[in-house]
Enzyme design. Structure first.
Site, PDB file in Angstrom:
ATOM      1  N   TYR A 137      44.734  42.626  44.380  1.00 45.37           N
ATOM      2  CA  TYR A 137      45.117  42.554  42.966  1.00 45.37           C
ATOM      3  C   TYR A 137      45.787  41.203  42.696  1.00 45.37           C
ATOM      4  O   TYR A 137      46.961  41.120  42.358  1.00 45.37           O
ATOM      5  CB  TYR A 137      46.047  43.726  42.648  1.00 45.37           C
ATOM      6  N   SER A 138      44.998  40.152  42.927  1.00 45.99           N
ATOM      7  CA  SER A 138      45.477  38.788  42.644  1.00 45.99           C
ATOM      8  C   SER A 138      44.241  37.911  42.543  1.00 45.99           C
ATOM      9  O   SER A 138      43.124  38.367  42.771  1.00 45.99           O
ATOM     10  CB  SER A 138      46.424  38.316  43.754  1.00 45.99           C
ATOM     11  N   LEU A 172      54.021  37.360  61.048  1.00 47.16           N
ATOM     12  CA  LEU A 172      53.840  37.046  59.626  1.00 47.16           C
ATOM     13  C   LEU A 172      54.493  38.124  58.753  1.00 47.16           C
ATOM     14  O   LEU A 172      54.347  39.315  59.036  1.00 47.16           O
ATOM     15  CB  LEU A 172      52.342  36.965  59.310  1.00 47.16           C
ATOM     16  N   ASP A 174      54.466  39.439  54.799  1.00 49.38           N
ATOM     17  CA  ASP A 174      53.818  39.335  53.482  1.00 49.38           C
ATOM     18  C   ASP A 174      54.704  40.044  52.451  1.00 49.38           C
ATOM     19  O   ASP A 174      54.821  41.274  52.458  1.00 49.38           O
ATOM     20  CB  ASP A 174      52.416  39.965  53.546  1.00 49.38           C
ATOM     21  N   CYS A 177      52.958  43.138  49.526  1.00 47.88           N
ATOM     22  CA  CYS A 177      51.686  43.171  50.271  1.00 47.88           C
ATOM     23  C   CYS A 177      50.585  43.955  49.570  1.00 47.88           C
ATOM     24  O   CYS A 177      49.450  43.978  50.042  1.00 47.88           O
ATOM     25  CB  CYS A 177      51.917  43.737  51.666  1.00 47.88           C
ATOM     26  N   GLY A 178      50.893  44.610  48.447  1.00 44.88           N
ATOM     27  CA  GLY A 178      49.851  45.344  47.728  1.00 44.88           C
ATOM     28  C   GLY A 178      49.203  46.390  48.622  1.00 44.88           C
ATOM     29  O   GLY A 178      49.884  47.119  49.364  1.00 44.88           O
ATOM     30  N   GLY A 180      47.341  45.747  51.142  1.00 42.22           N
ATOM     31  CA  GLY A 180      47.375  45.354  52.551  1.00 42.22           C
ATOM     32  C   GLY A 180      46.271  44.484  53.120  1.00 42.22           C
ATOM     33  O   GLY A 180      46.291  44.200  54.322  1.00 42.22           O
ATOM     34  N   CYS A 361      44.462  37.931  29.348  1.00 44.86           N
ATOM     35  CA  CYS A 361      44.869  37.086  30.493  1.00 44.86           C
ATOM     36  C   CYS A 361      43.755  36.094  30.828  1.00 44.86           C
ATOM     37  O   CYS A 361      44.020  34.913  31.073  1.00 44.86           O
ATOM     38  CB  CYS A 361      45.184  37.933  31.723  1.00 44.86           C
TER      39      CYS A 361
HETATM   40  C1  LIG Z   1      50.261  41.690  41.880  1.00 48.54           C
HETATM   41  S1  LIG Z   1      50.656  42.662  43.260  1.00 48.54           S
HETATM   42  C2  LIG Z   1      49.928  41.694  44.527  1.00 48.54           C
HETATM   43  C3  LIG Z   1      49.628  42.459  45.743  1.00 48.54           C
HETATM   44  C4  LIG Z   1      48.948  41.705  46.872  1.00 48.54           C
HETATM   45  N1  LIG Z   1      49.752  40.619  47.354  1.00 48.54           N
HETATM   46  C5  LIG Z   1      47.567  41.236  46.466  1.00 48.54           C
HETATM   47  O1  LIG Z   1      47.341  40.015  46.437  1.00 48.54           O
HETATM   48  O2  LIG Z   1      46.720  42.075  46.206  1.00 48.54           O
HETATM   49  C6  LIG Z   1      52.427  42.444  43.481  1.00 48.54           C
HETATM   50  C7  LIG Z   1      53.048  43.146  44.666  1.00 48.54           C
HETATM   51  O3  LIG Z   1      54.449  42.797  44.730  1.00 48.54           O
HETATM   52  C8  LIG Z   1      55.198  43.969  45.051  1.00 48.54           C
HETATM   53  N2  LIG Z   1      56.577  43.771  44.584  1.00 48.54           N
HETATM   54  C9  LIG Z   1      56.995  43.422  43.353  1.00 48.54           C
HETATM   55  N3  LIG Z   1      58.352  43.320  43.306  1.00 48.54           N
HETATM   56  C10 LIG Z   1      58.787  43.608  44.564  1.00 48.54           C
HETATM   57  C11 LIG Z   1      60.074  43.664  45.176  1.00 48.54           C
HETATM   58  N4  LIG Z   1      61.184  43.410  44.468  1.00 48.54           N
HETATM   59  N5  LIG Z   1      60.142  43.957  46.500  1.00 48.54           N
HETATM   60  C12 LIG Z   1      59.013  44.229  47.216  1.00 48.54           C
HETATM   61  N6  LIG Z   1      57.771  44.184  46.693  1.00 48.54           N
HETATM   62  C13 LIG Z   1      57.661  43.891  45.382  1.00 48.54           C
HETATM   63  C14 LIG Z   1      54.446  45.086  44.360  1.00 48.54           C
HETATM   64  O4  LIG Z   1      54.801  46.336  44.902  1.00 48.54           O
HETATM   65  C15 LIG Z   1      52.999  44.660  44.656  1.00 48.54           C
HETATM   66  O5  LIG Z   1      52.657  45.100  45.946  1.00 48.54           O
END
Ligand SMILES: C[S@@+](CC[C@H](N)C(=O)[O-])C[C@H]1O[C@@H](n2cnc3c(N)ncnc32)[C@H](O)[C@@H]1O
Length: 397
Positions: A137-138, A172, A174, A177-178, A180, A361
């Protein structure tokens, strides 16, 4: 006060740079711009001037959700067209300034958890319907025009891990991590020990189950915690993709400080996220209310300021604006294919809201008022341990 048709008429005449047709609530139709009409707008009701002029995108988005406005043609093109017009009343969010102030101070751990829950815990089923199989989701990374979204998402993960020039056996983290994909790829293809953190329960359960399914429990760990609460540190690499948009303006400095703290000396980070252009920063009121409560889009200069304050060295910066436009266009296509299912499950206003969000967007990237940027950072002297040129970043997989 009722928004007089003549005032709206005048404002709309200069709001777009494509030919449009507008049918007003009294049934009369006006054409604006020369050439073939690209988009038709129908107003099914009158609007109050004060509402429309203080928060145009929020008022219009709500009207669209509830079918007080119908749009025939591409919403993306219509919104991009308004963004391209510097003097369009539709993109003047100055009335939002005051309400922004109350948003800025509220990113406690508890509030962040609620904000993330409201967006990501809509349900894995919902995202599964229109994201690609990797559930990324990016912004994807389209190395060529033939790539499918799934291939481009995997290419993005490779591009990130390649930029880090990671060595097998390294650790690492992340952050955000969404579902995963990055940590699974890091473990399977790069031989890394990978730790992910997320605030979403749905994502956490999904990653735990998938790690089991893939037999990666020893190599992949996921924590359902706020990234600020992680006790583990001394990582060789930190990644964070599509995450700093959530932390809030007042916490951005701490976010980059945490990246520094979690790294070993000479460790490297790859931070990827959306930025505002032309020193613009903030969040659209519609997105803030319905999509990403608590979100804040910094500009590049703001991020670089925090990177420097945290004593991280900037090794490389890559803007990927067109890649996010394309990603969003594909998401919207996928989404429209399941629109009826979403409507049945979540109701019509929600279903309409989501396509509006994806198209708005895409338009914002198309018009260039937002970008998405990857920062490669080192905790130590810049470039420490990296090859002398950028060629190493472009491996064939
Ligand atoms: C847009 S998604 C991106 C997920 C993943 N990195 C990807 O590229 O698909 C944002 C992620 O940030 C996490 N997130 C947002 N605020 C957070 C926080 N304060 N602590 C931990 N995770 C957080 C959300 O739970 C989600 O997994």
């Amino acid at each position: 006060m009722v928004f007089e048709k003549t005032v709206l008429n005048k404002a709309l005449a200069s709001a777009f740079d494509i030919p449009i047709e507008v049918t007003y609530w009294d049934g009369k139709t006006e054409k604006y711009g020369e050439g073939d009409t690209q988009v038709r707008i129908t107003f099914n009701k009158k609007f109050s001037f004060s509402d429309l002029s203080s928060m145009p995108t929020l008022v219009l988005a709500e009207a669209y959700m509830h079918e007080d406005i119908e749009i025939e043609g591409s919403i993306q093109e219509l919104v991009a067209s308004a963004y391209r017009k510097a003097d369009s009343f539709l993109t003047d969010q100055s009335g939002f300034g005051k309400s922004m102030m109350k948003l800025l101070g509220n990113h406690s751990q508890k509030q962040s958890k609620e904000d993330i829950h409201s967006h990501y815990d809509i349900g894995n089923d919902f995202y599964n319907k229109w994201l690609d199989k990797t559930m990324t989701y990016s912004c994807a990374y389209f190395e060529n025009d033939q790539m499918t979204l799934e291939e481009a998402q995997i290419a993005k993960v490779h591009h990130i891990l390649d930029k880090l020039d990671s060595k097998a056996g390294g650790r690492l983290l992340d952050i955000g991590c969404g579902w995963g994909t990055l940590i699974f790829t890091a473990a399977q293809e790069y031989g890394l020990q990978a730790v992910g953190v997320t605030l979403s329960e749905e994502q956490y359960d999904y990653v735990v189950n998938k790690a089991k399914e893939l037999g990666l429990e020893d190599q992949v760990k996921v924590y359902l915690i706020d990234y600020r609460d992680l006790k583990d540190k001394d990582f060789d690499y930190v990644t964070s993709v599509g995450m700093f948009e959530h932390v809030g303006k007042e916490n951005l400095e701490m976010y980059f400080q945490k990246v520094y703290d979690y790294l070993k000396p000479n460790g490297r980070a790859l931070i990827h996220g959306i930025t505002g252009q032309h020193r613009g920063a903030g969040v659209d009121p519609f997105i803030e209310k319905y999509i990403f409560p608590g979100g804040y889009i910094p500009n590049i200069a703001e991020n670089v300021e925090h990177i420097m304050t945290a004593k991280l060295q900037l090794d490389d910066l890559e803007p990927l604006r067109r890649h996010y436009q394309k990603t969003l266009e594909i998401w919207n296509e996928n989404y429209l294919a399941v629109f009826d299912e979403v409507e049945k499950e979540m109701g019509r206003p929600f279903a309409r809201m989501w396509t509006l969000y994806l198209q708005a967007c895409a338009a914002s990237f198309e018009a260039g008022n937002i970008d998405v940027v990857q920062y490669l950072l080192t905790k130590g002297a810049s470039g420490q341990g990296l090859p002398m040129t950028r060629e190493y970043m472009f491996k064939k997989h």
